[in-house]
Design a protein around this motif. Structure first.
Motif, PDB file in Angstrom:
ATOM      1  N   ALA A  45      47.688   6.529  68.916  1.00  0.00           N
ATOM      2  CA  ALA A  45      46.346   6.958  68.175  1.00  0.00           C
ATOM      3  C   ALA A  45      45.695   7.803  69.389  1.00  0.00           C
ATOM      4  O   ALA A  45      44.966   8.701  69.447  1.00  0.00           O
ATOM      5  N   GLU A  46      46.375   7.683  70.685  1.00  0.00           N
ATOM      6  CA  GLU A  46      45.821   8.682  71.591  1.00  0.00           C
ATOM      7  C   GLU A  46      45.843  10.062  71.442  1.00  0.00           C
ATOM      8  O   GLU A  46      45.031  10.727  71.939  1.00  0.00           O
ATOM      9  N   ILE A  47      46.880  10.422  70.832  1.00  0.00           N
ATOM     10  CA  ILE A  47      47.286  11.767  70.329  1.00  0.00           C
ATOM     11  C   ILE A  47      46.172  12.446  69.528  1.00  0.00           C
ATOM     12  O   ILE A  47      45.812  13.708  69.961  1.00  0.00           O
ATOM     13  N   ARG A  48      45.802  11.500  68.441  1.00  0.00           N
ATOM     14  CA  ARG A  48      44.643  11.858  67.752  1.00  0.00           C
ATOM     15  C   ARG A  48      43.355  11.896  68.311  1.00  0.00           C
ATOM     16  O   ARG A  48      42.629  13.026  67.820  1.00  0.00           O
ATOM     17  N   LYS A  49      43.141  11.272  69.169  1.00  0.00           N
ATOM     18  CA  LYS A  49      41.832  11.192  69.870  1.00  0.00           C
ATOM     19  C   LYS A  49      41.658  12.508  70.705  1.00  0.00           C
ATOM     20  O   LYS A  49      40.763  13.101  70.898  1.00  0.00           O
ATOM     21  N   THR A  50      42.712  12.825  71.545  1.00  0.00           N
ATOM     22  CA  THR A  50      42.929  13.711  72.380  1.00  0.00           C
ATOM     23  C   THR A  50      42.900  15.098  71.765  1.00  0.00           C
ATOM     24  O   THR A  50      41.960  16.118  72.175  1.00  0.00           O
ATOM     25  N   ARG A  51      43.380  15.371  70.377  1.00  0.00           N
ATOM     26  CA  ARG A  51      43.362  16.405  69.564  1.00  0.00           C
ATOM     27  C   ARG A  51      41.946  16.757  69.365  1.00  0.00           C
ATOM     28  O   ARG A  51      41.382  17.733  69.322  1.00  0.00           O
ATOM     29  N   ARG A  52      41.278  15.690  68.647  1.00  0.00           N
ATOM     30  CA  ARG A  52      39.796  15.603  68.071  1.00  0.00           C
ATOM     31  C   ARG A  52      38.754  16.013  69.225  1.00  0.00           C
ATOM     32  O   ARG A  52      37.862  16.937  69.260  1.00  0.00           O
ATOM     33  N   GLU A  53      38.907  15.414  70.472  1.00  0.00           N
ATOM     34  CA  GLU A  53      38.277  15.758  71.608  1.00  0.00           C
ATOM     35  C   GLU A  53      38.466  17.266  72.179  1.00  0.00           C
ATOM     36  O   GLU A  53      37.444  17.888  72.435  1.00  0.00           O
ATOM     37  N   LEU A  54      39.475  17.624  72.002  1.00  0.00           N
ATOM     38  CA  LEU A  54      39.648  19.131  72.512  1.00  0.00           C
ATOM     39  C   LEU A  54      39.251  20.035  71.488  1.00  0.00           C
ATOM     40  O   LEU A  54      38.434  20.884  71.687  1.00  0.00           O
ATOM     41  N   ALA A  55      39.157  19.735  70.239  1.00  0.00           N
ATOM     42  CA  ALA A  55      38.380  20.589  69.030  1.00  0.00           C
ATOM     43  C   ALA A  55      36.864  20.390  69.271  1.00  0.00           C
ATOM     44  O   ALA A  55      36.234  21.427  69.338  1.00  0.00           O
ATOM     45  N   ARG A  56      36.416  19.178  69.782  1.00  0.00           N
ATOM     46  CA  ARG A  56      34.993  19.357  70.112  1.00  0.00           C
ATOM     47  C   ARG A  56      34.625  20.006  71.276  1.00  0.00           C
ATOM     48  O   ARG A  56      33.433  21.030  71.127  1.00  0.00           O
ATOM     49  N   VAL A  57      35.357  19.973  72.215  1.00  0.00           N
ATOM     50  CA  VAL A  57      35.230  20.755  73.517  1.00  0.00           C
ATOM     51  C   VAL A  57      35.262  22.384  73.254  1.00  0.00           C
ATOM     52  O   VAL A  57      34.757  23.236  73.544  1.00  0.00           O
ATOM     53  N   LYS A  58      36.283  22.794  72.249  1.00  0.00           N
ATOM     54  CA  LYS A  58      36.456  24.166  71.978  1.00  0.00           C
ATOM     55  C   LYS A  58      35.127  24.783  71.162  1.00  0.00           C
ATOM     56  O   LYS A  58      34.637  25.726  71.363  1.00  0.00           O
ATOM     57  N   THR A  59      34.765  23.873  70.237  1.00  0.00           N
ATOM     58  CA  THR A  59      33.560  24.139  69.503  1.00  0.00           C
ATOM     59  C   THR A  59      32.234  24.467  70.393  1.00  0.00           C
ATOM     60  O   THR A  59      31.382  25.335  70.154  1.00  0.00           O
ATOM     61  N   ALA A  60      32.162  23.453  71.382  1.00  0.00           N
ATOM     62  CA  ALA A  60      31.009  23.552  72.255  1.00  0.00           C
ATOM     63  C   ALA A  60      31.130  24.961  73.172  1.00  0.00           C
ATOM     64  O   ALA A  60      30.070  25.619  73.403  1.00  0.00           O
ATOM     65  N   LEU A  61      32.294  25.113  73.608  1.00  0.00           N
ATOM     66  CA  LEU A  61      32.550  26.253  74.208  1.00  0.00           C
ATOM     67  C   LEU A  61      32.227  27.715  73.577  1.00  0.00           C
ATOM     68  O   LEU A  61      31.540  28.486  73.992  1.00  0.00           O
ATOM     69  N   LYS A  62      32.623  27.607  72.430  1.00  0.00           N
ATOM     70  CA  LYS A  62      32.459  28.786  71.464  1.00  0.00           C
ATOM     71  C   LYS A  62      30.840  28.737  71.267  1.00  0.00           C
ATOM     72  O   LYS A  62      30.264  30.119  70.961  1.00  0.00           O
ATOM     73  N   THR A  63      30.313  27.914  70.969  1.00  0.00           N
ATOM     74  CA  THR A  63      28.810  27.798  70.820  1.00  0.00           C
ATOM     75  C   THR A  63      27.875  28.275  72.020  1.00  0.00           C
ATOM     76  O   THR A  63      26.967  29.064  71.885  1.00  0.00           O
TER      77      THR A  63
END
Length: 67
Positions: A45-63
């Motif tokens: 489950a750590e793989i999934r959590k890390t993937r989603r957190e990375l997506a959130r960070v990328k979205t915040a950075l693009k914003t």
């Protein structure tokens, strides 16, 4: 991370902090994927959590960069 709105605390970070967090999470994701392929991951489950957190960070950075 706030359970109701996990994006709120990321939006408050600076561009440099977000870029560093993105690099750290990308490295962690790579390591977890490699360990999973070899069969060494205890908590998948750590793989999934890390993937989603990375997506959130990328979205915040693009914003932040779009402003």
């Amino acid at each position: 991370m706030n359970k109701k709105n996990p994006f709120s605390e990321l939006a408050a970070k600076s561009i440099e902090e977000l870029a560093q967090l993105e690099a750290d999470l990308a490295a962690k994701r790579f390591t977890l994927r490699f360990q999973h392929a070899v069969g060494q991951v205890e908590n998948t489950a750590e793989i999934r959590k890390t993937r989603r957190e990375l997506a959130r960070v990328k979205t915040a950075l693009k914003t932040k960069l779009a402003q």
